[in-house]
Scaffold this motif. Sequence first.
Motif, short mmCIF file in Angstrom:
data_model
loop_
_atom_site.label_atom_id
_atom_site.label_comp_id
_atom_site.label_asym_id
_atom_site.label_seq_id
_atom_site.Cartn_x
_atom_site.Cartn_y
_atom_site.Cartn_z
N ALA A 234 -42.27 13.20 34.76
CA ALA A 234 -41.97 14.06 33.77
C ALA A 234 -41.52 13.52 32.47
O ALA A 234 -41.42 14.22 31.45
N ALA A 235 -41.44 12.11 32.43
CA ALA A 235 -40.97 11.37 31.28
C ALA A 235 -41.88 11.96 29.78
O ALA A 235 -41.42 11.94 29.01
N ARG B 274 -41.37 6.72 27.94
CA ARG B 274 -42.36 5.91 28.52
C ARG B 274 -41.85 5.55 29.85
O ARG B 274 -40.82 5.65 30.15
N HIS B 275 -42.77 4.70 30.79
CA HIS B 275 -42.27 4.33 31.89
C HIS B 275 -41.07 3.32 32.01
O HIS B 275 -40.24 3.82 32.97
N ARG B 276 -40.63 2.81 30.94
CA ARG B 276 -39.44 2.05 31.21
C ARG B 276 -38.14 2.57 31.24
O ARG B 276 -37.27 2.58 32.15
N PHE B 277 -38.02 3.55 30.10
CA PHE B 277 -36.79 4.26 30.29
C PHE B 277 -36.78 5.45 31.66
O PHE B 277 -36.12 5.85 31.93
N ALA B 278 -38.07 5.76 31.94
CA ALA B 278 -38.21 6.93 32.81
C ALA B 278 -37.85 6.17 34.27
O ALA B 278 -37.08 6.79 34.93
N VAL C 30 -47.19 -4.02 33.26
CA VAL C 30 -46.93 -4.35 31.69
C VAL C 30 -46.94 -5.83 31.47
O VAL C 30 -46.75 -6.07 30.18
N GLY C 31 -47.11 -6.62 32.37
CA GLY C 31 -47.13 -8.05 31.88
C GLY C 31 -45.84 -8.66 32.47
O GLY C 31 -44.98 -8.25 33.18
N ALA C 32 -45.87 -10.07 32.26
CA ALA C 32 -44.92 -11.05 32.85
C ALA C 32 -43.84 -11.36 31.94
O ALA C 32 -43.34 -12.71 32.15
N PRO D 258 -16.32 10.77 26.62
CA PRO D 258 -17.40 11.75 26.62
C PRO D 258 -18.16 11.88 25.16
O PRO D 258 -19.20 12.36 25.17
N LYS D 259 -17.33 11.63 24.23
CA LYS D 259 -17.79 11.52 22.80
C LYS D 259 -19.34 10.59 22.81
O LYS D 259 -20.03 10.79 21.85
N ASP D 260 -19.13 9.69 23.57
CA ASP D 260 -20.13 8.50 23.54
C ASP D 260 -21.64 9.23 23.70
O ASP D 260 -22.50 8.57 23.25
N ILE D 261 -21.45 10.19 24.47
CA ILE D 261 -23.04 10.98 24.72
C ILE D 261 -23.63 11.44 23.52
O ILE D 261 -24.82 11.71 23.24
N LEU D 262 -22.79 11.77 22.37
CA LEU D 262 -23.24 12.09 21.19
C LEU D 262 -24.07 11.20 20.29
O LEU D 262 -24.75 11.64 19.16
N ASN D 263 -23.94 9.94 20.65
CA ASN D 263 -24.52 8.83 19.89
C ASN D 263 -26.04 8.68 20.29
O ASN D 263 -26.51 7.65 19.74
N VAL D 264 -26.56 9.49 21.11
CA VAL D 264 -28.09 9.15 21.79
C VAL D 264 -28.61 10.61 21.35
O VAL D 264 -28.20 11.47 21.25
N GLY D 265 -29.96 10.43 21.57
CA GLY D 265 -30.59 11.52 21.26
C GLY D 265 -30.53 12.82 22.20
O GLY D 265 -30.33 12.30 23.63
N THR D 266 -30.87 13.88 21.86
CA THR D 266 -30.73 14.99 22.80
C THR D 266 -31.69 15.08 23.88
O THR D 266 -31.42 15.53 24.85
N SER D 267 -32.83 14.75 23.59
CA SER D 267 -34.04 14.65 24.49
C SER D 267 -33.62 13.79 25.97
O SER D 267 -34.01 13.93 27.01
N ALA D 268 -33.23 12.58 25.33
CA ALA D 268 -32.64 11.73 26.52
C ALA D 268 -31.56 12.34 27.26
O ALA D 268 -31.86 12.09 28.85
N ALA D 269 -30.55 13.00 26.92
CA ALA D 269 -29.61 13.57 27.53
C ALA D 269 -30.05 14.72 28.66
O ALA D 269 -29.93 14.82 29.64
#
Length: 339
Positions: free
Chosen positions: A110-111, A117-121, A240-242, A301-312
């Motif tokens: 679904a990423a 991409r695969h790393r965060f996924a 992805v390499g070594a 909880p306010k820390d979640i606002l520091n990142v993108g909505t799509s990631a959340a």
Amino acid sequence: MIAGLHAKARQVFPGLLVAAIIALASQFVAEHYGAPAMLLALLFGVALNFLGSEARSRPGIDFGSRTVLRLGVVLLGVRISAEMLTVLGWEIILLVMAGTVVTISFGMLAAPLFGFRHRFAFLSAGAVAICGASAAMAIAAILPRDERSEERLIFTVVGVTLLSTVAMILYPILAESLGLDTRTTGIFIGATVHDVAQVVGAGFSVSQETGDVATLVKLLRVLMLAPVVLVATLVIRSAVGAEETGGKRPPLVPSFVLGFIALATLGSFSLLPAPVIAVASEASRWLLLMAIGSVGMKTLPKDILNVGTSAAVFLVAQTVFLALFILAGLWLLAGFSPV
């Protein structure tokens, strides 16, 4: 060595003292008003979360949310008996294992829909499927590093911790609304909530049996960290390499899990005297109250606002997927009927 231990004790004392006061206050209110002590400890901790950034209290709070938590979980092992192990059965064990594999697969597939991409996924899906922040740190240690490695790790740790806190409050309510009995509720909580601390809090807020079962199921998920990391090391690095990942890798199987298993094994074979079991069980309860309070003081909880909505949204989607998968599996295997 003694001087070093003394210095460490002085460093962690202020934060641990606050955690101990939260535990005492939570137990007092619980005994007098009937509210769940674990939930109270979490809420009291959140109310004091400003202490999590204070120089004097932070070392002790960190110590409480990690070391004290692990010691409390280890001592929980004395409550596990062979009879309890038979409660789960191979069907539930296989369901928990399948939930891990399927959730990670869902995250990887679904990423692209969320622009990742695969790393965060793999990082986020592994954290959701296995054991939250601990899994995130273990997985991050084997992934090739780039300029956004730290950003991905920090967001994942914050995200799964916040989602675990929300799940700790909502999942017991959801289980009750679906008509799950105490044992099935424990299986559901243990198989779906991300972090050990919140699993313990959610489980024991329902009942003693629910908490025991939830902890056992959760530790089965934690044990999945070893094969997942081993497979990832081979598959992802070859793809992805070594590059060097840098940093020291955490153990594949955390020591507190091994300690829990050791005490559970001794208890299952009736090798622990009854007084030892009673003292260890009570100590575990107080240690976990302190740990939950410490986790609350670290929750911002306010820390979640520091990142993108799509990631959340991506993290939430994986969390919901795991919950639905486990509920579907319990409906098929355990045969509960929503009311």
